[in-house]
Design a protein around this motif. Structure first.
Motif, PDB file in Angstrom:
ATOM      1  N   MET A   1     -20.235 -22.694  56.389  1.00  0.00           N
ATOM      2  CA  MET A   1     -21.490 -22.726  57.146  1.00  0.00           C
ATOM      3  C   MET A   1     -21.890 -21.307  57.527  1.00  0.00           C
ATOM      4  O   MET A   1     -21.116 -20.611  58.185  1.00  0.00           O
TER       5      MET A   1
ATOM      6  N   MET B   1     -25.105 -19.175  59.104  1.00  0.00           N
ATOM      7  CA  MET B   1     -26.443 -19.185  59.714  1.00  0.00           C
ATOM      8  C   MET B   1     -27.173 -17.902  59.359  1.00  0.00           C
ATOM      9  O   MET B   1     -26.635 -16.830  59.600  1.00  0.00           O
TER      10      MET B   1
ATOM     11  N   ASN C   1     -25.264 -27.212  66.672  1.00  0.00           N
ATOM     12  CA  ASN C   1     -23.981 -27.477  66.002  1.00  0.00           C
ATOM     13  C   ASN C   1     -22.956 -26.375  66.234  1.00  0.00           C
ATOM     14  O   ASN C   1     -21.771 -26.659  66.396  1.00  0.00           O
TER      15      ASN C   1
ATOM     16  N   PHE D   1     -33.486 -23.972  63.021  1.00  0.00           N
ATOM     17  CA  PHE D   1     -32.644 -23.292  64.010  1.00  0.00           C
ATOM     18  C   PHE D   1     -32.076 -24.285  65.033  1.00  0.00           C
ATOM     19  O   PHE D   1     -31.050 -24.029  65.652  1.00  0.00           O
TER      20      PHE D   1
ATOM     21  N   PHE E   1     -30.721 -27.095  64.300  1.00  0.00           N
ATOM     22  CA  PHE E   1     -29.414 -27.465  63.747  1.00  0.00           C
ATOM     23  C   PHE E   1     -28.367 -26.424  64.113  1.00  0.00           C
ATOM     24  O   PHE E   1     -27.289 -26.752  64.602  1.00  0.00           O
ATOM     25  N   TRP E   2     -28.686 -25.174  63.874  1.00  0.00           N
ATOM     26  CA  TRP E   2     -27.669 -24.131  64.037  1.00  0.00           C
ATOM     27  C   TRP E   2     -27.215 -23.982  65.476  1.00  0.00           C
ATOM     28  O   TRP E   2     -26.016 -23.961  65.772  1.00  0.00           O
ATOM     29  N   PHE E   3     -28.169 -23.847  66.387  1.00  0.00           N
ATOM     30  CA  PHE E   3     -27.744 -23.580  67.767  1.00  0.00           C
ATOM     31  C   PHE E   3     -26.975 -24.767  68.347  1.00  0.00           C
ATOM     32  O   PHE E   3     -25.974 -24.590  69.034  1.00  0.00           O
TER      33      PHE E   3
END
Ligand code: SF4
Lengths: 114, 706
Positions: free
Chosen positions: A27, A29, B477, B471, B473-475
């Protein structure tokens, strides 16, 4: 002193056939989830090594099943199952799993190398 | 003040390579389109005489490189982005009129030279490059520059242009209004490498070390036009309508939304307020690095290292080969780092888009393991596949891909095309070759889960690559993975984010990705908002996708991001630069109009709704192939409460998704039977000027169905 027999140690250091690989993701980002195929315990160790920049995307319960099935290593599989239950977070569980796997690979290598 | 073209350089450069001529036209007529993509689409419409073409290598293709009013200004994370449009190469089933985008300083320099865009038409008889020095433009023979990689090319051109300046050490000479002017600024060069010259689908455009317009094969388009490079030198400036307002907005953005440089919040949520940090995904070569950024960025995402490789590379290119490299190096990360970063450099030097490679290589390795690929096998390859992970192997593979040799011959027209050619269509359909939409690889977000990514990609022309919603999703998860309580509750997050989307959406349900809501009108409205937001504010005004839209931001007590804010919203910068009085939502309406113009071009290219489908696996299989642990997203539970919910283990329902498309077409005034524009819909968008051409080609949709 390791209780591993030489044949067991050799199996732990072996690579499984491509069709039996474990399909995980890394993963990153904001790039996304990238497929990663793992075929040996050693590779699992490298995959789990903590990084500041990416995260291993893996279900440790499934990793435990995969290890049990492909390497017949119930001991390591059970350790992973336990730390999955007991770790405060998935990241902490992965870090602990990394230690477990790395130690197991070292142990096996010690046995094979005599 | 209203009449002056503030923010615009004022001229557009038309380059007819076939005729060997260059002409300037006024930007005035195109002001209504903003810049970047909108400007590019309008120019494509005016100058591409045959919009039915479906291969970007067709000499009739017209390609536009476009800056925006923000280019060359200090609008945060916007001053250096640049848009590229035209018919692409390598998509499936059709290479659409499409887009790509890159950063650096090219667009700013283009503006300083007095140009808002360059329109490239026709095909030169021999390889050429374009020399732009302020108002002076020349099409020059490429000679031995043809055949060079992008690094060598840029170094040679910088040297040549210095020599032509007359020997003043380190100074370039430009024509000025009152005689020669001098600059130490290196010319900004956009160019192709061997991949573009060989016109392979992965050919991209490269600027400086690591800025690339990667997707959609624009390098191949240049190669087909015999265009090696555009070099720009500019000594002018951008006329800003209200410099004080621009400075005030930049300060407001910095003070209220950006990271605190001295005391950064490392658990910050929101794209605008993250600390400057190189977006590289493998251990960097060493700690000796400098921050590098596109012009005007508020939080750079690149780095330069003292080892002399890996400079400016970022994102996916720093990661796709790494699992193989780690294995090859037996876990030695130092050694691996060198290979990973040199691989990224190699891609940039060859002018190769690395995006499809991770997934493509995975597929090829699988074929090799199955005994189908290798010397004299079903898929013949003489590469040494035992050395996957080494620098030696990757050099060979990349050279082969760039030159269309060995395995590169198979995928020269695209990876899905290659799979079909090899009799492996089933691999693509089943997701074994993970190319999800338009012959492009899955971006890393599964369309069965991350709805806006998949839906938006299908109603547009390429992997949409716009992270504003993603974003979330990212923050969420990452917080959960590290065991932190999410900084923002699900309920608050959807409220703050969807408040920015009003009136396009009616409320928080627009972000509810629960299975029960995934085909809803609410989600559709969010997809429309995001598509149109991206078409204008990102692709046309050229706000960087890594920083905008800022929907939520934990640097603020109210958690509301910079997007649409009164002090540092997109429209504040726009109005300060251009002198217009545009509201945030006016911008989105412009994005909608641009999307409709694009859709008219797609219709001329033969698009029909039946083509707007995902690879079969998206409908046929649940998303649980990979081992990622969960995919948390804000959803309402059965009691109507918001919570972060795991979306894994679901698939898309074909019928329901087809119905979603029908409703989308109706809402946009398109023919739901075909997805094509209608006369009334075009009128509503102020696009009557495209109607006749659509009618002539029998591409107008039916009104009675809307
Ligand atoms: S965030 Fe990165 S890509 Fe975006 S403008 Fe800044 S430096 Fe360029």
């Amino acid at each position: 002193m390791s209780t591993l027999k030489r044949t067991e140690a050799e199996r732990l250091l072996a690579e499984v056939p491509y069709r039996d690989r474990l399909r995980t993701v890394r993963m990153a980002m904001p790039s996304g989830m990238r497929p990663v195929s793992l075929r040996s315990l050693e590779e699992v160790g490298w995959f789990l090594e903590p990084s500041l920049r990416t995260l291993p995307g893996i279900r440790l319960e499934n990793l435990a099943d995969w290890i049990e099935k492909n390497f017949a290593d119930l001991e390591t599989a059970d350790k992973l199952r336990r730390l999955t239950r007991e770790s405060p977070s998935p990241a902490a569980a992965c870090k602990a799993a990394w230690s477990v796997i790395t130690a197991r690979v070292e142990e096996a290598r010690g046995v094979v190398d005599g | 003040m209203e009449n002056k073209l503030y923010g615009f350089a004022g001229k557009i450069l038309l380059v007819d390579l076939g005729a060997g001529t260059t002409t300037a036209v006024s930007s005035e007529k195109y002001r209504q389109w903003g810049g970047g993509h909108g400007l590019g689409s309008a120019l494509f419409w005016d100058y591409c005489k045959d919009k039915t073409i479906t291969d970007g290598r067709d000499p009739k293709n017209v390609m536009v490189v476009a800056a925006s009013p923000f280019s060359g200004t200090n609008t945060p994370s916007a001053g250096g982005r640049c848009e590229v449009v035209g018919v692409g190469v390598g998509q499936y089933p059709v290479s659409w009129y499409t887009r790509s985008n890159f950063g650096g300083r090219f667009s700013a320099t283009l503006k300083y030279a007095g140009w808002d865009a360059v329109v490239v038409m026709g095909r030169a008889r021999e390889p050429v490059w374009l020399d732009i020095r302020n108002h002076e433009v020349a099409i020059r023979p490429a000679g031995k520059l043809w055949g060079t990689d992008t690094k060598t090319l840029q170094q040679k051109l910088w040297q040549r242009l210095l020599e032509e300046a007359g020997g003043m050490e380190g100074w370039y000479r430009l024509p000025g209004k009152r005689g020669p002017e001098y600059s130490t600024q290196k010319p900004a060069i956009l160019c192709i490498g061997p991949a573009g010259e060989h016109q392979v689908a992965q050919g991209c455009l490269i600027h400086d070390s690591g800025n690339g317009a990667g997707q959609c094969g624009f390098g191949a388009v240049w190669g087909s036009k015999n265009l090696k490079a555009i070099a720009v030198q500019g000594s002018g400036a951008v006329a800003v309508a209200d410099p004080a307002a621009l400075a005030a907005a930049r300060f407001a953005a910095k003070e209220h939304y950006a990271a605190d440089f001295d005391n950064p919040d490392l658990r910050h949520w929101g794209p605008f307020g993250v600390p400057a940090w190189p977006v590289i995904f493998f251990d960097q070569p060493n700690e000796h690095r400098r921050v590098q950024a596109c012009q005007g960025c508020i939080a750079g995402c690149r780095a330069r290292f003292n080892v002399g490789y890996g400079n400016e590379v970022s994102c996916q290119e720093t990661e796709w080969y790494s699992p193989h490299v780690i294995k090859w190096c037996k876990g030695d990360k130092q050694k691996a780092s060198e290979i990973v970063y040199k691989t990224a450099d190699l891609c940039n030097q060859l002018g190769l888009n690395s995006y499809p490679m991770g997934i493509g290589l995975d597929w090829l390795i699988g074929l090799r393991e199955e005994g189908r690929l290798g010397p004299g096998k079903e898929i013949d390859s003489k590469l040494d596949w035992d050395k996957v992970g080494s620098l030696e192997f990757i050099r060979e593979l990349l050279e082969a891909l760039a030159r269309g040799e060995d395995i590169g011959a198979l995928v020269a027209d695209g990876w899905v095309q290659g799979a079909i050619k090899a009799g492996r269509e089933a691999d693509w359909r089943s997701g074994k070759l993970l190319f999800t939409y338009w012959g492009m690889p899955e971006h890393g977000y599964d369309s069965r889960l991350e709805l806006e990514w998949g839906y938006e990609t299908l109603i547009c022309d390429r992997d949409m690559n716009s992270h504003s919603i993603n974003f979330i999703f990212w923050f969420v998860n990452i917080s959960v993975i590290y065991g932190f309580k999410p900084r923002i509750s699900a309920e608050k997050l959807v409220k703050v984010a969807t408040d920015k989307m009003k009136p396009w959406v009616s409320g928080p349900e627009a972000l509810d990705y629960a299975t029960a809501n995934m085909y809803s009108d609410a989600v559709m409205d969010m997809v429309r908002w995001h598509t149109f937001y991206s078409r204008f504010w990102k692709n046309s005004c050229l706000l960087c996708d890594f920083r905008w839209a800022d929907l939520f931001n934990t640097n603020r007590p109210d958690l509301s991001g910079a997007t649409a804010s009164e002090t540092a919203g997109e429209q504040v910068f726009w109005n300060a630069v251009t002198g217009e009085h545009l509201s945030f939502n006016d911008g989105i309406a412009r994005g909608r109009r641009i999307w409709h113009l694009d859709n008219a071009i797609w219709a001329l290219q033969g698009r029909h709704r039946d083509m707007m489908v995902f690879a079969d696996y998206v409908y046929d299989k649940d998303c649980d192939t990979f081992e990622f642990p969960f995919y948390l997203w804000p959803c309402r539970n059965s009691a109507g409460e918001w919570e972060y919910t795991d979306l894994l283990h679901r698939r898309l329902d074909r019928e329901k998704f087809e119905d979603w498309k029908t409703r989308f077409f109706k809402k946009e005034g398109l023919d739901p039977g075909s997805g094509r524009p209608t006369r009334a819909g075009l009128k509503e968008q102020g696009l009557e000027f495209v109607t006749a051409e659509l009618e002539r080609h029998k591409c107008l949709g039916r009104e009675d169905k809307v």
